[in-house]
Design a protein around this motif. Structure first.
Motif, PDB file in Angstrom:
ATOM      1  N   GLN A   1      -1.658 -18.014   3.148  1.00  9.59           N
ATOM      2  CA  GLN A   1      -2.014 -16.574   3.397  1.00  9.59           C
ATOM      3  C   GLN A   1      -1.535 -15.492   2.455  1.00  9.59           C
ATOM      4  O   GLN A   1      -2.232 -14.503   2.252  1.00  9.59           O
ATOM      5  CB  GLN A   1      -1.852 -16.511   5.097  1.00  9.59           C
ATOM      6  CG  GLN A   1      -2.702 -17.398   6.009  1.00  9.59           C
ATOM      7  CD  GLN A   1      -2.199 -17.145   7.366  1.00  9.59           C
ATOM      8  OE1 GLN A   1      -1.296 -16.466   7.507  1.00  9.59           O
ATOM      9  NE2 GLN A   1      -2.983 -17.661   8.324  1.00  9.59           N
ATOM     10  N   MET A   2      -0.562 -15.973   2.208  1.00  7.01           N
ATOM     11  CA  MET A   2       0.330 -14.836   1.286  1.00  7.01           C
ATOM     12  C   MET A   2      -0.435 -14.674   0.123  1.00  7.01           C
ATOM     13  O   MET A   2      -0.484 -13.813  -0.447  1.00  7.01           O
ATOM     14  CB  MET A   2       1.762 -15.208   1.236  1.00  7.01           C
ATOM     15  CG  MET A   2       2.747 -14.510   0.257  1.00  7.01           C
ATOM     16  SD  MET A   2       2.735 -12.768   1.155  1.00  7.01           S
ATOM     17  CE  MET A   2       3.452 -12.971   2.433  1.00  7.01           C
ATOM     18  N   HIS A   3      -0.625 -15.853  -0.687  1.00 11.09           N
ATOM     19  CA  HIS A   3      -1.553 -16.094  -1.919  1.00 11.09           C
ATOM     20  C   HIS A   3      -2.770 -15.190  -1.658  1.00 11.09           C
ATOM     21  O   HIS A   3      -3.132 -14.468  -2.531  1.00 11.09           O
ATOM     22  CB  HIS A   3      -1.783 -17.517  -2.405  1.00 11.09           C
ATOM     23  CG  HIS A   3      -0.443 -17.971  -2.886  1.00 11.09           C
ATOM     24  ND1 HIS A   3       0.149 -17.441  -3.896  1.00 11.09           N
ATOM     25  CD2 HIS A   3       0.012 -19.431  -2.430  1.00 11.09           C
ATOM     26  CE1 HIS A   3       1.145 -18.306  -4.113  1.00 11.09           C
ATOM     27  NE2 HIS A   3       1.063 -19.472  -3.311  1.00 11.09           N
ATOM     28  N   ALA A   4      -3.547 -15.486  -0.657  1.00 13.03           N
ATOM     29  CA  ALA A   4      -4.893 -14.745  -0.358  1.00 13.03           C
ATOM     30  C   ALA A   4      -4.605 -13.199  -0.300  1.00 13.03           C
ATOM     31  O   ALA A   4      -5.367 -12.445  -0.949  1.00 13.03           O
ATOM     32  CB  ALA A   4      -5.717 -15.242   0.926  1.00 13.03           C
ATOM     33  N   TYR A   5      -3.484 -12.964   0.397  1.00 16.84           N
ATOM     34  CA  TYR A   5      -3.320 -11.412   0.509  1.00 16.84           C
ATOM     35  C   TYR A   5      -2.943 -10.864  -1.024  1.00 16.84           C
ATOM     36  O   TYR A   5      -3.389  -9.898  -1.383  1.00 16.84           O
ATOM     37  CB  TYR A   5      -2.003 -11.217   1.363  1.00 16.84           C
ATOM     38  CG  TYR A   5      -1.518  -9.745   1.416  1.00 16.84           C
ATOM     39  CD1 TYR A   5      -2.248  -8.781   2.002  1.00 16.84           C
ATOM     40  CD2 TYR A   5      -0.283  -9.397   0.677  1.00 16.84           C
ATOM     41  CE1 TYR A   5      -1.712  -7.464   2.233  1.00 16.84           C
ATOM     42  CE2 TYR A   5       0.157  -8.186   0.682  1.00 16.84           C
ATOM     43  CZ  TYR A   5      -0.617  -7.166   1.498  1.00 16.84           C
ATOM     44  OH  TYR A   5      -0.108  -6.136   1.264  1.00 16.84           O
TER      45      TYR A   5
ATOM     46  N   MET B   1      -4.288  -7.692  -5.598  1.00 16.75           N
ATOM     47  CA  MET B   1      -4.304  -7.600  -7.188  1.00 16.75           C
ATOM     48  C   MET B   1      -5.735  -7.076  -7.404  1.00 16.75           C
ATOM     49  O   MET B   1      -6.065  -6.256  -8.400  1.00 16.75           O
ATOM     50  CB  MET B   1      -3.972  -9.054  -7.870  1.00 16.75           C
ATOM     51  CG  MET B   1      -2.582  -9.336  -7.736  1.00 16.75           C
ATOM     52  SD  MET B   1      -2.383 -10.999  -8.449  1.00 16.75           S
ATOM     53  CE  MET B   1      -2.803 -10.605 -10.128  1.00 16.75           C
ATOM     54  N   LYS B   2      -7.027  -7.474  -6.772  1.00 11.58           N
ATOM     55  CA  LYS B   2      -8.234  -7.273  -7.105  1.00 11.58           C
ATOM     56  C   LYS B   2      -8.364  -5.640  -6.792  1.00 11.58           C
ATOM     57  O   LYS B   2      -8.965  -4.868  -7.371  1.00 11.58           O
ATOM     58  CB  LYS B   2      -9.248  -8.034  -6.176  1.00 11.58           C
ATOM     59  CG  LYS B   2      -9.192  -9.377  -6.600  1.00 11.58           C
ATOM     60  CD  LYS B   2     -10.249 -10.321  -5.770  1.00 11.58           C
ATOM     61  CE  LYS B   2     -10.664 -11.604  -5.919  1.00 11.58           C
ATOM     62  NZ  LYS B   2     -11.406 -12.371  -5.174  1.00 11.58           N
ATOM     63  N   GLU B   3      -7.887  -5.160  -5.582  1.00 11.45           N
ATOM     64  CA  GLU B   3      -7.716  -3.848  -5.247  1.00 11.45           C
ATOM     65  C   GLU B   3      -7.205  -2.992  -6.182  1.00 11.45           C
ATOM     66  O   GLU B   3      -7.649  -1.883  -6.664  1.00 11.45           O
ATOM     67  CB  GLU B   3      -7.343  -3.522  -3.731  1.00 11.45           C
ATOM     68  CG  GLU B   3      -8.093  -4.069  -2.775  1.00 11.45           C
ATOM     69  CD  GLU B   3      -7.409  -3.961  -1.265  1.00 11.45           C
ATOM     70  OE1 GLU B   3      -6.247  -3.543  -1.282  1.00 11.45           O
ATOM     71  OE2 GLU B   3      -8.162  -4.276  -0.149  1.00 11.45           O
ATOM     72  N   GLU B   4      -6.259  -3.466  -6.742  1.00 15.01           N
ATOM     73  CA  GLU B   4      -5.290  -2.555  -7.856  1.00 15.01           C
ATOM     74  C   GLU B   4      -6.263  -2.489  -9.109  1.00 15.01           C
ATOM     75  O   GLU B   4      -6.287  -1.394  -9.574  1.00 15.01           O
ATOM     76  CB  GLU B   4      -3.996  -3.113  -8.143  1.00 15.01           C
ATOM     77  CG  GLU B   4      -3.102  -3.107  -6.707  1.00 15.01           C
ATOM     78  CD  GLU B   4      -1.750  -3.747  -7.083  1.00 15.01           C
ATOM     79  OE1 GLU B   4      -1.591  -4.603  -8.312  1.00 15.01           O
ATOM     80  OE2 GLU B   4      -0.707  -3.611  -6.398  1.00 15.01           O
TER      81      GLU B   4
END
Length: 268
Positions: free
Chosen positions: A238-242, A247-250
């Motif tokens: 879950q942490m990796h998915a977050y 990163m995608k949003e950034e």
């Protein structure tokens, strides 16, 4: 990075809990299988010598004991392999959670494998509880014979007729009721207790029972470790998915910012 820092980093990835559980499991299974195998052979010798002189009377029991000895071989082989697999799974989970190896990340397959090991270890733990209870039965039988012999040998006991003390193994269902002689009384019973086969088998059954108990404790330990590792893997995924979403949003924000600057520059 120096040699000391590398050693500390490597030691940090060792699953010490899984290592302790593996050692305990190997020790318990080795004690149960090794001592149980020899004790069963001694039991056959005692029955043939003192309680069932006719071979046809205990032929079925002999076949069952031989089958149990083959089962012991299979148990030893299976748990040797299973312990190594669980130890390897412990190394995998520790490395995945602590991220000691570059960009090593948890996967859905890894979580499914951990969940499968939790279920399988639970089933094996329940089965070994039954094995532990079953291994206590011969200890109880041998203890009764040993206690009777000690009562007969005790100087405090006022015994006028030793033949009144008997042990009939037919009542335990070990051999059929038509077995000859089927029981040992008086001096014959003392001879049974003084035999090397009885002394060795009695103590080996005790050690085998203790080994089965150690295996149960090891499997419970494994179950706790696997459950904790599965939860850690789930949280890590879950942490990796977050982090991936972040990163995608950034990146999208940076792309929007760069395009806005390009548009402003084109207007100016």
């Amino acid at each position: 990075m120096g040699c000391f820092e590398c050693c500390i980093k490597c030691l940090g990835g060792v699953p010490y809990a899984s290592l302790v559980a593996t050692i305990l499991c190997f020790s318990g299974v080795a004690l149960f299988c090794g001592c149980g195998h020899v004790a069963l052979t001694g039991t056959v010798t005692i029955l043939e010598t003192f309680f069932s002189t006719v071979r046809t009377d205990h032929a079925m029991l002999t076949d069952i004991i031989q089958l149990m000895q083959y089962v012991i071989y299979g148990i030893a082989s299976f748990f040797f392999l299973y312990g190594i697999i669980l130890l390897a799974e412990g190394f995998y989970t520790t490395s995945a959670v602590k991220e000691l190896h570059s960009e090593f990340k948890t996967t859905i397959c890894g979580r499914c494998i951990s969940g499968m090991f939790v279920f399988l270890t639970y089933i094996l733990g329940v089965a070994w509880l039954g094995v532990f209870g079953f291994s206590a039965v011969p200890v109880f039988l041998f203890y009764n014979i040993w206690a009777t012999c000690n009562t007969m040998k005790s100087p405090m006991a006022n015994i006028t007729n030793l033949d009144s003390f008997c042990v009939d193994v037919r009542q335990y269902g070990i051999i059929p009721w038509n077995a000859t002689p089927g029981k040992a009384c008086g001096s014959s019973l003392i001879t049974v207790c003084d035999s090397s086969e009885f002394y060795l088998s009695y103590h080996l059954y005790i050690v085998a029972c203790a080994g089965a108990g150690a295996t149960v404790i090891a499997l419970i330990h494994y179950l706790m470790i696997l459950s904790a590792n599965w939860a850690y893997l789930k949280d890590a995924s879950q942490m990796h998915a977050y982090q991936d979403i972040k990163m995608k949003e950034e990146r999208e924000l940076q792309d929007i910012t760069s395009r806005s600057k390009e548009c402003l520059n084109s207007y100016t």
